[in-house]
Design an enzyme around this catalytic site. Structure first.
Site, PDB file in Angstrom:
ATOM      1  CG  ASP A 118       1.876  -0.250   5.346  1.00 51.70           C
ATOM      2  OD1 ASP A 118       2.662  -0.950   4.687  1.00 51.70           O
ATOM      3  OD2 ASP A 118       0.851   0.257   4.854  1.00 51.70           O
ATOM      4  CD  GLU A 140       3.350   4.811   1.807  1.00 52.59           C
ATOM      5  OE1 GLU A 140       3.114   3.755   2.393  1.00 52.59           O
ATOM      6  OE2 GLU A 140       3.703   4.875   0.610  1.00 52.59           O
ATOM      7  CD  GLU A 154       0.249  -5.130   5.194  1.00 47.59           C
ATOM      8  OE1 GLU A 154      -0.891  -5.475   5.599  1.00 47.59           O
ATOM      9  OE2 GLU A 154       0.981  -5.866   4.520  1.00 47.59           O
ATOM     10  CG  HIS A 235       1.237  -8.136  -2.636  1.00 52.79           C
ATOM     11  ND1 HIS A 235       1.307  -7.869  -1.286  1.00 52.79           N
ATOM     12  CD2 HIS A 235       1.232  -6.938  -3.242  1.00 52.79           C
ATOM     13  CE1 HIS A 235       1.350  -6.570  -1.105  1.00 52.79           C
ATOM     14  NE2 HIS A 235       1.299  -5.969  -2.281  1.00 52.79           N
ATOM     15  NE  ARG A 237       2.086 -11.535   5.407  1.00 51.13           N
ATOM     16  CZ  ARG A 237       2.761 -12.570   5.884  1.00 51.13           C
ATOM     17  NH1 ARG A 237       2.157 -13.449   6.632  1.00 51.13           N
ATOM     18  NH2 ARG A 237       4.046 -12.704   5.642  1.00 51.13           N
ATOM     19  CG  HIS A 268       4.348 -11.174  -4.212  1.00 51.44           C
ATOM     20  ND1 HIS A 268       4.898 -11.951  -3.234  1.00 51.44           N
ATOM     21  CD2 HIS A 268       4.563  -9.886  -3.833  1.00 51.44           C
ATOM     22  CE1 HIS A 268       5.418 -11.172  -2.291  1.00 51.44           C
ATOM     23  NE2 HIS A 268       5.233  -9.910  -2.642  1.00 51.44           N
TER      24      HIS A 268
END
Ligand code: UD1
Ligand code: UDP
Length: 397
Positions: A118, A140, A154, A235, A237, A268
């Site tokens: 995604d 997936e 995503e 990580h 967003r 990250h």
């Protein structure tokens, strides 16, 4: 039997897949998890050179994170679009992906394009294939939280890919059900397990067979001295900013509350994440590291007592190594882990995180109950690539 479903695009001309002969498959990836999860699939298709010509397009959405992973799996991309920018925004990334992918399609004229998951690379890879009139296989497929902004972007990306894809490789039955609810025809869906579990099991065997000098050096440097290890990654967003600052505070409190636990945090490279987590660096039992190679990370997962993460892939891997996961998120597209009892959704507030983690640190019975649930990984059995290969081979007959 050839079966292609363009359930939302009935007007689109369907390319002639059902013709015998060598088929060109284009695998598009751009970030670390896509590289890891597509690697075993690329290897599986490459074992059938009489049937498939495999081409690998790396968009470079990530740089060092993804290149580390390609290296570990011994895959050399045929294309490197080299797109990563410092602090890249979604509009710019999307625009540059769309522009850079088109010539690759013109050059390769693939029979089928594979995208995974995604990310913005996966979304643009699918969209560019659609524009070029090439069918898409989505690995997936079917993960959903039901919240369009969580995870952001995503949830939108994977819904959009499902509208385009001809083949939907759902990791679990729940993912299949999500796709059916959205009108994807049953025949277009194959439940396979997650290819990330295939990758993990392969990596685990490699680590057991032979350790790289880098892993040996890391082991010496880490030196846990029999302490329990809590492995932490962050990580997402939608968590960046105030939420991640709160998580940093929760981690700081945990490190003080459990001085005998060694907290290991591979940071990250996203500058927003680095800035948020930097204040933890001074704590004596907190080790902030560079992102770890997949080999080292798999070893560390296996050594850990508990995993605290907002990562998707790590939730899928941890049960195969018998490790409970505390998910630092509000929503999940992986309810299988909660139902199986291999993970707990802690939420995003410092109070909730402290309460959940403290329970697993203090209550051996609760902890061992979760470990016991890991005996069967709800995300796969390591044979996902085999099932995808069989389905595609069958479709070309
Ligand atoms: C991306 C995906 C996310 C996936 C995650 C896996 C999108 C929108 N997000 O998020 O779904 O879970 O990858 O890690 O597709 N950076 C580096 N070096 C690297 C990689 C990243 O310096 O090798 C830095 C760059 O400053 C870059 C920033 O991280 O601009 C963000 O990268 P980006 O791919 O936009 O988002 P991620 O948060 O990594
Ligand atoms: N990973 C790694 N090194 C690290 C952290 C994670 O190799 O320092 C691997 C991990 O084993 C998993 C994948 O990266 O396979 C998960 O990537 P990430 O958490 O960035 O993305 P997500 O899965 O959330 O999309």
């Amino acid at each position: 039997m050839l079966f292609i479903s363009y359930h939302f695009m009935e007007q689109m001309p369907i390319p002639p897949l059902g013709v015998r002969g060598l088929k060109t498959l284009l695998f598009i990836s751009g970030t670390r998890p896509e590289v890891i999860k597509l690697a075993p699939l690329i290897h599986a298709f490459r074992q059938q050179p009489q049937a498939f010509e495999c081409r690998v397009c790396f968009t470079g959405q990530h740089r060092e994170l993804a290149l580390q992973a390609f290296d570990f799996f011994g895959i050399q991309p045929d294309y490197d679009l080299n797109l990563m920018q410092e602090k890249q925004g979604l509009p710019g990334l999307t625009a540059s992906l769309m522009t850079a992918l088109q010539p690759v399609f013109q050059q390769e004229k693939p029979d089928l394009v594979f995208v995974q998951g995604d990310t913005t690379t996966a979304f643009c890879g699918a969209l560019a294939a659609y524009y070029a009139g090439i069918p898409v296989a989505h690995v997936e497929a079917g993960l959903r939280t039901g919240f369009i902004r969580s995870p952001f972007p995503e949830e939108f990306n994977r819904i959009a890919i499902s509208k385009i894809a001809a083949y939907h490789f759902a990791p679990t039955e729940a993912a299949r059900q999500n796709l059916l609810r959205e009108g994807v025809p049953d025949l277009a869906i194959t439940v396979t397990g997650n290819t990330g579990v295939d990758a993990l099991l392969w990596a685990k065997t490699q680590v057991e067979k032979q350790k790289s000098p880098e892993l040996e050096a890391f082991q010496q440097q880490l030196d846990p001295k029999n302490r329990r290890i809590a492995l932490v990654t962050l990580h997402r967003r939608e968590n960046q900013g105030a939420i991640m600052a709160g998580m940093q505070q929760a981690l700081s409190t945990l490190a003080t509350r459990y001085p005998e636990v060694l907290f290991v945090l591979p940071v990250h490279p996203n500058p927003q994440v680095r800035t948020a987590l930097e204040p933890l660096a001074g704590l004596p039992n907190m080790r902030l590291t560079q992102p770890l190679s997949y080999e080292i990370f798999v070893w560390l997962l296996a050594e850990s007592y508990l995993i605290l993460t907002d990562s998707g892939g790590i939730q899928e891997e941890a049960p195969s190594l018998g490790k409970p996961v505390v998910v630092l998120r509000e929503h999940t597209e992986r309810p299988e882990a909660l139902e199986a009892g291999t993970a707990i959704l802690a939420g995003i507030s410092p109070e909730d995180i402290l309460e959940t983690v403290s329970k697993l640190m203090d209550d051996a019975v609760a902890y061992e109950a979760m470990v016991a649930q890991c005996a069967q990984n709800p995300f796969g059995d390591g044979r996902a690539c085999e099932r995808i290969l069989a389905q595609i081979t069958n479709s070309f007959k």
